[in-house]
Design an enzyme around this catalytic site. Structure first.
Site, short mmCIF file in Angstrom:
data_model
loop_
_atom_site.label_atom_id
_atom_site.label_comp_id
_atom_site.label_asym_id
_atom_site.label_seq_id
_atom_site.Cartn_x
_atom_site.Cartn_y
_atom_site.Cartn_z
N HIS A 149 12.92 -6.22 5.41
CA HIS A 149 12.02 -6.29 6.57
C HIS A 149 11.39 -7.67 6.64
O HIS A 149 11.04 -8.26 5.63
CB HIS A 149 10.93 -5.21 6.52
CG HIS A 149 10.22 -5.12 5.21
ND1 HIS A 149 10.75 -4.47 4.12
CD2 HIS A 149 9.01 -5.59 4.82
CE1 HIS A 149 9.90 -4.55 3.11
NE2 HIS A 149 8.84 -5.24 3.50
N ARG A 177 4.96 -1.61 14.52
CA ARG A 177 3.71 -2.14 13.96
C ARG A 177 3.51 -1.64 12.53
O ARG A 177 3.78 -0.48 12.22
CB ARG A 177 2.53 -1.73 14.83
CG ARG A 177 2.58 -2.42 16.19
CD ARG A 177 1.25 -2.34 16.92
NE ARG A 177 1.38 -2.85 18.27
CZ ARG A 177 1.16 -4.12 18.63
NH1 ARG A 177 0.77 -5.01 17.75
NH2 ARG A 177 1.33 -4.50 19.89
N HIS A 192 8.19 -9.58 7.98
CA HIS A 192 6.83 -9.43 8.49
C HIS A 192 6.59 -10.51 9.56
O HIS A 192 6.90 -11.69 9.33
CB HIS A 192 5.80 -9.65 7.38
CG HIS A 192 5.80 -8.63 6.29
ND1 HIS A 192 4.91 -7.58 6.24
CD2 HIS A 192 6.58 -8.49 5.19
CE1 HIS A 192 5.13 -6.85 5.17
NE2 HIS A 192 6.13 -7.37 4.50
P1 AMP Z 1 6.41 -5.10 1.57
O1 AMP Z 1 5.23 -5.15 0.67
O2 AMP Z 1 6.92 -6.45 1.98
O3 AMP Z 1 7.51 -4.19 1.02
O4 AMP Z 1 5.89 -4.45 2.93
C1 AMP Z 1 6.03 -3.12 3.28
C2 AMP Z 1 5.13 -2.90 4.47
O5 AMP Z 1 5.46 -1.64 5.03
C3 AMP Z 1 3.64 -2.86 4.14
O6 AMP Z 1 2.98 -3.90 4.86
C4 AMP Z 1 3.21 -1.47 4.58
O7 AMP Z 1 1.93 -1.45 5.14
C5 AMP Z 1 4.28 -1.11 5.58
N1 AMP Z 1 4.51 0.31 5.76
C6 AMP Z 1 4.71 1.25 4.81
N2 AMP Z 1 4.93 2.45 5.36
C7 AMP Z 1 4.89 2.26 6.71
C8 AMP Z 1 5.05 3.12 7.83
N3 AMP Z 1 5.31 4.43 7.68
N4 AMP Z 1 4.93 2.59 9.07
C9 AMP Z 1 4.67 1.28 9.23
N5 AMP Z 1 4.52 0.41 8.20
C10 AMP Z 1 4.62 0.90 6.96
#
Ligand code: AMP
Ligand code: ZN
Length: 121
Positions: free
Chosen positions: A106, A35, A108
């Site tokens: 990743h 999540r 989403h």
């Molecule tokens: P992006 O902007 O596509 O690189 O998305 C990175 C995502 O990683 C963001 O939605 C963050 O909220 C999420 N994120 C960052 N650190 C963590 C973590 N430790 N656990 C879960 N999600 C994370």
């Protein structure tokens, strides 16, 4: 000088290893899903390859199965989380203009409520 694009400093690699905590929702031999810590929808999961790759462009032809691995995981996770019938959005952010913040590929997965009409939810 630190470089977040390198796997040894990558927080998603640390989540896969278990040295950083996460709320896991799915795992198989090549994929891990957990999540999002800052959810942008009622259901917000990140689906990642266990192999460290920076973004879509960093996936070699040899590793092209990564794309199908991630989408196959969606087919498991969406029903598991009860969002298969109501619908969901899948998004890859790549690079600065897309506001990519974590340089480990990743996908989403967003759903669980009505999302906005824009592409970014
Ligand atoms: P992006 O902007 O596509 O690189 O998305 C990175 C995502 O990683 C963001 O939605 C963050 O909220 C999420 N994120 C960052 N650190 C963590 C973590 N430790 N656990 C879960 N999600 C994370
Ligand atoms: Zn990584």
């Amino acid at each position: 000088m630190s470089n977040p694009k390198q796997s040894k400093e990558c927080i998603f690699c640390k989540i896969i290893e278990g040295t950083l905590p996460s709320e896991k929702v799915y795992e198989d031999d090549r994929v891990f899903a957990f999540r999002d810590i800052s959810p942008q929808a009622k259901t917000h999961v990140l689906i990642i390859p266990k192999k460290h790759v920076v973004d879509i462009l960093d996936v070699s032809a040899e590793d092209a199965h990564v794309f199908s691995d991630l989408l196959r995981a969606v087919q498991h996770i969406a029903p598991q989380l009860g969002i298969a019938g109501t619908g969901f959005r899948t998004v890859f952010n790549s690079g600065d203009h897309a506001c990519q913040t974590i340089y480990h590929l990743h996908l989403h997965l967003l759903g669980g409520e009505q999302l906005g009409g824009s592409m970014v939810g």
